[in-house]
Enzyme design. Sequence first.
Site, PDB file in Angstrom:
ATOM      1  N   HIS A 177       0.841  -1.201   0.000  1.00  0.00           N
ATOM      2  CA  HIS A 177       0.000   0.000   0.000  1.00  0.00           C
ATOM      3  C   HIS A 177       0.878   1.255   0.000  1.00  0.00           C
ATOM      4  O   HIS A 177       0.663   2.176  -0.794  1.00  0.00           O
ATOM      5  CB  HIS A 177      -0.906  -0.039   1.227  1.00  0.00           C
ATOM      6  CG  HIS A 177      -1.720   1.195   1.445  1.00  0.00           C
ATOM      7  ND1 HIS A 177      -3.051   1.284   1.099  1.00  0.00           N
ATOM      8  CD2 HIS A 177      -1.396   2.403   1.973  1.00  0.00           C
ATOM      9  CE1 HIS A 177      -3.508   2.496   1.410  1.00  0.00           C
ATOM     10  NE2 HIS A 177      -2.518   3.188   1.948  1.00  0.00           N
ATOM     11  N   GLU A 178       1.865   1.286   0.863  1.00  0.00           N
ATOM     12  CA  GLU A 178       2.720   2.481   0.940  1.00  0.00           C
ATOM     13  C   GLU A 178       3.545   2.644  -0.334  1.00  0.00           C
ATOM     14  O   GLU A 178       3.717   3.759  -0.822  1.00  0.00           O
ATOM     15  CB  GLU A 178       3.620   2.430   2.188  1.00  0.00           C
ATOM     16  CG  GLU A 178       2.878   2.364   3.526  1.00  0.00           C
ATOM     17  CD  GLU A 178       1.817   3.446   3.718  1.00  0.00           C
ATOM     18  OE1 GLU A 178       1.904   4.504   3.060  1.00  0.00           O
ATOM     19  OE2 GLU A 178       0.871   3.219   4.493  1.00  0.00           O
ATOM     20  N   ASP A 211      -4.504   0.575  -1.937  1.00  0.00           N
ATOM     21  CA  ASP A 211      -4.989  -0.748  -1.538  1.00  0.00           C
ATOM     22  C   ASP A 211      -4.949  -1.736  -2.700  1.00  0.00           C
ATOM     23  O   ASP A 211      -4.516  -2.884  -2.542  1.00  0.00           O
ATOM     24  CB  ASP A 211      -6.436  -0.650  -1.022  1.00  0.00           C
ATOM     25  CG  ASP A 211      -6.502  -0.091   0.405  1.00  0.00           C
ATOM     26  OD1 ASP A 211      -5.448  -0.018   1.067  1.00  0.00           O
ATOM     27  OD2 ASP A 211      -7.612   0.264   0.840  1.00  0.00           O
ATOM     28  N   HIS A 223       1.489   4.221  -2.961  1.00  0.00           N
ATOM     29  CA  HIS A 223       1.280   5.666  -2.863  1.00  0.00           C
ATOM     30  C   HIS A 223       2.268   6.425  -3.746  1.00  0.00           C
ATOM     31  O   HIS A 223       1.975   7.527  -4.206  1.00  0.00           O
ATOM     32  CB  HIS A 223       1.402   6.140  -1.416  1.00  0.00           C
ATOM     33  CG  HIS A 223       0.118   6.024  -0.660  1.00  0.00           C
ATOM     34  ND1 HIS A 223      -1.085   6.441  -1.191  1.00  0.00           N
ATOM     35  CD2 HIS A 223      -0.152   5.549   0.580  1.00  0.00           C
ATOM     36  CE1 HIS A 223      -2.045   6.221  -0.298  1.00  0.00           C
ATOM     37  NE2 HIS A 223      -1.505   5.673   0.774  1.00  0.00           N
ATOM     38  N   GLU A 255      -5.808   6.462  -1.758  1.00  0.00           N
ATOM     39  CA  GLU A 255      -5.833   5.323  -0.842  1.00  0.00           C
ATOM     40  C   GLU A 255      -6.371   4.069  -1.528  1.00  0.00           C
ATOM     41  O   GLU A 255      -5.890   2.965  -1.283  1.00  0.00           O
ATOM     42  CB  GLU A 255      -6.693   5.652   0.377  1.00  0.00           C
ATOM     43  CG  GLU A 255      -6.151   6.796   1.212  1.00  0.00           C
ATOM     44  CD  GLU A 255      -4.750   6.528   1.741  1.00  0.00           C
ATOM     45  OE1 GLU A 255      -4.404   5.349   1.954  1.00  0.00           O
ATOM     46  OE2 GLU A 255      -3.998   7.497   1.916  1.00  0.00           O
TER      47      GLU A 255
HETATM   48 ZN   LIG Z   1      -2.440   5.156   2.451  1.00  0.00          ZN
END
Ligand SMILES: [Zn+2]
Length: 685
Positions: A522-523, A587, A526, A583
Amino acid sequence: MDRKNTKFILCGIAAFITLEASAQHDSPELPKGKREFINKADMNVNVKPGDDFYEYASGTWIKKNPVPAKETRWGSFQQLRDFNINAVKSLLIEASSDKNAATGSLEKRVGDFYAAGMDSSTIDKLGFTPIKADLEKINSIKDVKGVLNHSAWMRTAGMGSPMFGFGVGQDRKNVENMVPQLFQGGTTLPDRDYYLKNDARSIKIQDAYKNYIVKLFTLSGVAEAEAKANAEVIFTIEKSLAEAQMSRVEMRDPYKTYNKLAVADLSKTTPNMDWKSLLSTMKVIGQDTVLVSSPKFFVDLDKLISSVPVKNWQTYLKWNVLKTSAPYLSTPFVNANFEFTKALSGQKVQTPRWQRMSSLTDGSIGELLGQLYVKKHFKPEAKARMQELVSNLVKAYEIRIKNLDWMSPVTKQKALDKLYAFKPKIGYPDNWKTYDGLAINRNSFFQNLKNTGTWKYDEMIDQLGKPVDRTRWGMTPPTVNAYYNPVMNEIVFPAGILQFPFFDPNADDAVNYGGIGAVIGHEISHGFDDSGSQYDKDGTLRNWWTEEDKAKFKEKTAALKIQYDNYTVLDTIHVNGQLTMGENIGDLGGLNAAYEAFKMTKQGQSNEKIDGFTPDQRFFLSWAQVWKGNTLAETAAQLIVTDSHSPGQYRTIGAPVNMDAWYEAFNVKPGDKLYKKPEDRIKIW
Ligand SMILES: [Zn+2]
């Protein structure tokens, strides 16, 4: 001094993109003894996973675990936060009762800070004495210039951020430079919408806010009629500021919010505000330019400055002192603050004092407390295991980027360059802040907070004109969260999140990859979401995409927006697919990369069931249990407006419904409610 402000200063300016909405606090301990990493008793197996995967994975847990009275949400994040805050409490009690702690030692400073905050009888006796002089000082302001100067001074003293926001951070087009940055701000309610909307929910909160203002003024000795008039004055000013602000969705555009202005030119657009003088009061010396997130906001603020009477600005500044201090004054102030929190969030019972003070210690001197925390609660093995997981996730991401069918080789190469340049930070900082010069006294709680506010402000200002310190952290070690910082191109995982249900050294790979693996993914994602993908490998805001690839990316993200727009909360309120875009991409990309990495492990390649579940089922169930939780209606309504993350229920299903592997793992077929045709499944990274 107020938590928000402390945090803001701590983080400087960088727009950190976090894994989950920032911490609230929390109660009971995690179950001890043998741990079922995927617990069937939490599930509702009477529901088909293809109809409602969230209910299937966590339905029984959700039914059995309503939000505790002192909480606003209750799920995996909050349980773990609760566990951590209890661990922090033990450390603080130990430190504060250590009679032999040497002056200047970690234990002494942390222990004194906490003990001062726990001394409620002294705090109660003082009433509002700690801010009396600060309120009186405002009476002597004579003119507009005095208003501006005083408001500039207040922020240097940790007295809130009246009128606008300010910080020091990297220039995102020249990331080696630390620059002063100005933001829209000056309001109190969670979003501009709260001032501008007239539906029943908004009116109720506006009324609660006005009551709160009246209460704090009367508690500080103002007659009721005057306090009521003050509430109208303050609400009117803040409403005007809200009107001048951009929306959250607009604020997500890193180009629109990048306006580099010479200080002299900025002053020309705001004739009432002499920025040279203001910046100097704010201790900003020798800077010719400033980054402004929203120039229009400052133009409107400038008009307001001349149209609102000085007397009303004085009331507004007093309010900033009051609201910043209320949570830390005597019981009547604390209770008034909680009444307002209650109206906003639905929370039933005040968080216990020890918990508030533990959080405050963490928020104020977190890198002192953090040293005690990691000594006891972070194992070097966990760091080694995390490094391995991160490197496997990067490998998986590399494979996925190389295999993308929609991206040209030239953009792929740029994406890979960026991937290889990611810098992970795990557990805690290499260089701890020492808080040199910060005086902490066991007998003066409020002065400690003032000192902390000033110290943090000075420390932030001190970065101007110096090389960027790449060792800094934007979260403290006990934090249950993670972030990506685009201007550093770094992914950061505090020690606090490296525990079950995200991570357990004894769990099978499926559980760890579906948990912390997906968090890492997830990070990383980003860096490639709709906002992060506009920054290059060095963290510079600079386009590295071909026009054609960018257009294809936009098409995919538009489809994802529609998917999330269709999710509803509280029956009528919809998820904002644009606000939560980054976000949701995080995900989707993260879970895919974690799955890819999981398939490289031995378990990922086997079909051996554990506790009745296949490896793939365990992977997706682990993902689901991270996002299980209950949220109070008031808080859910607030989060939909303010939180860039989708609600946990939709995070659970939003990514899997786009993954073929999930359909196979749970035998999801046409006719099932969550079914998407293979050609409709969105694949971005
Ligand atoms: Zn996030």
